[in-house]
Design a protein around this motif. Structure first.
Motif, PDB file in Angstrom:
ATOM      1  N   ASN A 213       0.785  -1.236   0.000  1.00  0.00           N
ATOM      2  CA  ASN A 213       0.000   0.000   0.000  1.00  0.00           C
ATOM      3  C   ASN A 213       0.818   1.286   0.000  1.00  0.00           C
ATOM      4  O   ASN A 213       0.344   2.292  -0.536  1.00  0.00           O
ATOM      5  CB  ASN A 213      -0.936   0.023   1.222  1.00  0.00           C
ATOM      6  CG  ASN A 213      -1.978  -1.067   1.195  1.00  0.00           C
ATOM      7  OD1 ASN A 213      -2.955  -0.997   0.453  1.00  0.00           O
ATOM      8  ND2 ASN A 213      -1.772  -2.106   2.007  1.00  0.00           N
ATOM      9  N   ASP A 268     -11.268   2.578   0.061  1.00  0.00           N
ATOM     10  CA  ASP A 268     -11.615   1.449  -0.790  1.00  0.00           C
ATOM     11  C   ASP A 268     -12.663   0.554  -0.138  1.00  0.00           C
ATOM     12  O   ASP A 268     -13.566   0.035  -0.810  1.00  0.00           O
ATOM     13  CB  ASP A 268     -10.361   0.636  -1.110  1.00  0.00           C
ATOM     14  CG  ASP A 268      -9.399   1.402  -2.013  1.00  0.00           C
ATOM     15  OD1 ASP A 268      -9.839   2.374  -2.648  1.00  0.00           O
ATOM     16  OD2 ASP A 268      -8.209   1.027  -2.056  1.00  0.00           O
ATOM     17  N   ARG A 276      -6.858  -0.386  -7.186  1.00  0.00           N
ATOM     18  CA  ARG A 276      -6.108   0.759  -6.680  1.00  0.00           C
ATOM     19  C   ARG A 276      -4.698   0.644  -7.218  1.00  0.00           C
ATOM     20  O   ARG A 276      -4.009  -0.340  -6.975  1.00  0.00           O
ATOM     21  CB  ARG A 276      -6.124   0.791  -5.145  1.00  0.00           C
ATOM     22  CG  ARG A 276      -5.199   1.791  -4.511  1.00  0.00           C
ATOM     23  CD  ARG A 276      -5.722   3.215  -4.679  1.00  0.00           C
ATOM     24  NE  ARG A 276      -6.939   3.456  -3.930  1.00  0.00           N
ATOM     25  CZ  ARG A 276      -7.570   4.628  -3.903  1.00  0.00           C
ATOM     26  NH1 ARG A 276      -7.112   5.635  -4.635  1.00  0.00           N
ATOM     27  NH2 ARG A 276      -8.686   4.769  -3.212  1.00  0.00           N
ATOM     28  N   CYS A 281      -7.596  -3.913  -4.794  1.00  0.00           N
ATOM     29  CA  CYS A 281      -7.545  -3.199  -3.510  1.00  0.00           C
ATOM     30  C   CYS A 281      -7.105  -4.143  -2.394  1.00  0.00           C
ATOM     31  O   CYS A 281      -7.320  -5.364  -2.451  1.00  0.00           O
ATOM     32  CB  CYS A 281      -8.909  -2.604  -3.185  1.00  0.00           C
ATOM     33  SG  CYS A 281      -9.435  -1.323  -4.339  1.00  0.00           S
ATOM     34  N   TRP A 282      -6.528  -3.590  -1.364  1.00  0.00           N
ATOM     35  CA  TRP A 282      -5.986  -4.386  -0.259  1.00  0.00           C
ATOM     36  C   TRP A 282      -7.051  -5.263   0.372  1.00  0.00           C
ATOM     37  O   TRP A 282      -6.817  -6.430   0.685  1.00  0.00           O
ATOM     38  CB  TRP A 282      -5.361  -3.454   0.776  1.00  0.00           C
ATOM     39  CG  TRP A 282      -4.893  -4.101   2.039  1.00  0.00           C
ATOM     40  CD1 TRP A 282      -5.441  -3.974   3.279  1.00  0.00           C
ATOM     41  CD2 TRP A 282      -3.783  -4.990   2.196  1.00  0.00           C
ATOM     42  NE1 TRP A 282      -4.749  -4.704   4.198  1.00  0.00           N
ATOM     43  CE2 TRP A 282      -3.710  -5.350   3.558  1.00  0.00           C
ATOM     44  CE3 TRP A 282      -2.847  -5.526   1.332  1.00  0.00           C
ATOM     45  CZ2 TRP A 282      -2.744  -6.209   4.067  1.00  0.00           C
ATOM     46  CZ3 TRP A 282      -1.875  -6.381   1.832  1.00  0.00           C
ATOM     47  CH2 TRP A 282      -1.836  -6.714   3.183  1.00  0.00           C
ATOM     48  N   LYS A 525      -7.791   7.705  -7.753  1.00  0.00           N
ATOM     49  CA  LYS A 525      -8.285   6.408  -8.213  1.00  0.00           C
ATOM     50  C   LYS A 525      -7.197   5.699  -8.979  1.00  0.00           C
ATOM     51  O   LYS A 525      -6.321   6.323  -9.572  1.00  0.00           O
ATOM     52  CB  LYS A 525      -9.513   6.613  -9.100  1.00  0.00           C
ATOM     53  CG  LYS A 525     -10.685   7.175  -8.323  1.00  0.00           C
ATOM     54  CD  LYS A 525     -11.134   6.234  -7.237  1.00  0.00           C
ATOM     55  CE  LYS A 525     -12.282   6.807  -6.433  1.00  0.00           C
ATOM     56  NZ  LYS A 525     -12.588   6.020  -5.255  1.00  0.00           N
TER      57      LYS A 525
END
Length: 525
Positions: A213, A268, A276, A281-282, A525
């Protein structure tokens, strides 16, 4: 002759009578005469008594000076005690000027002291002035240290400070950031086992959280921190940052990037995003899922841990910490405005899309951490304490944030390089954008009814209808004029006298990044 002989015999008879002294000889008479002629030697005086009398005489000679001197020192202390805490450290120290002037006046105009300087001290006027200046300056500094105003952001005395930086760094900013990434990760994770006793699986999870991230973006905000500190150093000393200062500037840049990562992870989850930075996304990872909510809070707490371990002994540490806290708080408020743009339980209400709400979202959700924070870090590190400068910086940052948000809103709908899916994302998500705000200001009743029917509907036909409405209202042609007006407004704001303590080229660098890269500078985004 008979008479003389008789008188002599009578004298001898008289001397021989008992009780009478023997006649003195000639030698004895000479000794008595010499003793009378020479006075007897006096005993030596008491030296201690003589020194005390001399000291007392000297004190009496100083008496004409001691009284005004003591009065001047007392007056100086009272002024510093009463006015110092109210004036603050900068204005409070100006009291040194009248205090020294008072001392010089006393020492140069006192007639008793002038005579004493010539007769006893044997010093000329120049040396006497220098001695008085040193004396009163020393006394004032002692008063300032004991009763003076303290700095606002005093660093704590004891903190676990870590400074283990690479011996060399690449000259390029982005390469240097990548080189310092390991230092950032080690700062966060090296305490887990010895200090908290955490198992190794937690160590691995946090490493994945950071790697996934924190890096991966364009590093615009982190690079801005480094460039800001470099320009401050150039303006102050006409040289580049030292190796250690450059490493610490990069650490501060990574703190801004890590703070942004915490916002992204939380966003998110809340908006249900899928991608992402060109990767899932994570929270979409099977081993993460809803743990991402806590992970977002962890990333934000890591920021303050890194600040403590690298800057805990700096005089600006408390101020720096408060800056990150304030910006985080304001960004969360901006996210709240963004998320509550429409009610989840009530019918769609386009009247919520006001210009004030859009400006607040642009300022607090984007501008404060994207523009204000990197520049304010440079001001804090360089101990710029002018509140007017921070207030003007907030105004300039808000204006830049509004342009960034408007440009992103426009290019997401009319950008030449945007995919069809991306071009309709804001319309389908019913976002409060510059386009819909301006459309509502210009639209008639029929056009507003068309927006009400199609805005926020996940349908290609609805997206196309809204885009056609924007074109019919002339928004596609209006944006270049808005862009030019925004540029002139920001240029005027950055020339404010309140920002005169900041390097001249700082805002030009920021504006060049914003108006050249446009939406590429800040892309959420």
């Amino acid at each position: 002759p008979r008479r003389r002989a008789g008188s002599v015999r009578e004298r001898h008879a008289h001397m021989e009578e008992p009780g009478l002294p023997e006649p003195a000889t000639i030698e004895e008479v000479v000794e008595v005469v010499d003793a009378v002629a020479e006075p007897a030697a006096l005993p030596p005086p008491d030296r201690a008594e003589w020194a005390g009398e001399e000291w007392l005489a000297t004190v009496r000679r100083f008496q004409g000076f001691l009284a005004p001197f003591v009065l001047g020192v007392a007056l100086m202390g009272v002024l510093r005690l009463c006015l110092g805490p109210r004036l603050g450290p900068a204005l409070g120290r100006l009291l040194c000027v009248p205090a020294i002037a008072l001392g010089l006046g006393l020492l140069s105009s006192n007639s008793v002291l002038a005579q004493l300087s010539d007769d006893v001290l044997h010093v000329d006027d120049t040396l006497k002035t220098a001695i008085s200046l040193i004396l009163f300056s020393t006394l004032y500094l002692l008063a300032d240290a004991t009763v003076g105003a303290r700095p606002v952001a005093a660093a704590p005395k004891k903190r676990a400070v870590v400074r283990r930086y690479p011996r060399t760094l690449p000259k390029a900013g982005r390469d240097a950031f990548k080189e310092m990434l390991k230092v950032l990760f080690d700062t966060v994770t090296e305490e887990f086992e010895p200090l908290f006793g955490l198992p190794m699986d937690i160590y691995g999870y946090v490493k994945d959280l950071l790697r996934y991230n924190v890096p991966g973006g364009k590093l615009d905000r982190g690079i801005m921190v480094l460039e800001c500190l470099e320009q401050f150093e150039q303006a102050r000393s006409f040289r580049s940052l030292s190796h250690e200062d450059r490493c610490q500037a990069i650490i501060l840049g990574w703190c801004v990037e890590m703070l942004q990562a915490s916002f992204f992870v939380a966003d998110d989850v809340m908006i249900g995003a899928n991608m992402r930075r060109n990767q899932p996304c994570w929270y979409k990872r099977p081993d993460v899922a809803q743990n991402a909510v806590n992970d977002a809070a962890l990333l934000q707490s890591f920021v303050f841990r890194v600040l403590q371990r690298h800057f805990g002994d700096k005089p600006y540490f408390t101020w720096l910490q408060e800056l990150f806290i304030d910006v985080s708080y304001q960004t969360h408020l901006g996210v709240l405005l963004y998320l509550t743009r429409q009610s989840r339980t009530s019918p769609k209400d386009l009247s919520r899309f006001t210009e004030d709400r859009w400006r607040s979202i642009a300022k607090y959700r984007i501008a404060m951490y994207s523009v204000y924070l990197p520049i304010a870090i440079g001001m804090v590190v360089n101990m710029v304490t002018d509140s007017a400068a921070f207030k003007q910086l907030e105004l300039v940052s808000a204006q830049m944030g509004e342009y960034i948000q408007a440009n992103e809103d426009f290019t997401s709908c009319f950008g030449p390089n945007q995919s069809a899916k991306r071009s309709g994302a804001d319309i389908c998500a019913s976002k409060c954008t510059w386009l819909v705000v301006k459309a509502l200001q210009k639209a008639g009743m029929d056009q507003k009814r068309l927006l009400q029917q199609n805005y926020g509907v996940m349908s290609p036909a609805s997206v196309q209808a809204v885009r056609k409405l924007y074109s019919d209202l002339g928004l596609e042609r209006e944006f270049p004029a808005y862009e030019e007006e925004a540029y002139r407004t920001i240029q005027k704001s950055v020339k404010s006298p309140a920002l005169r303590k900041l390097p001249r080229g700082l805002f030009q660098t920021v504006m060049g990044a914003i108006f050249t890269n446009k939406a590429g500078y800040v892309n959420r985004k």
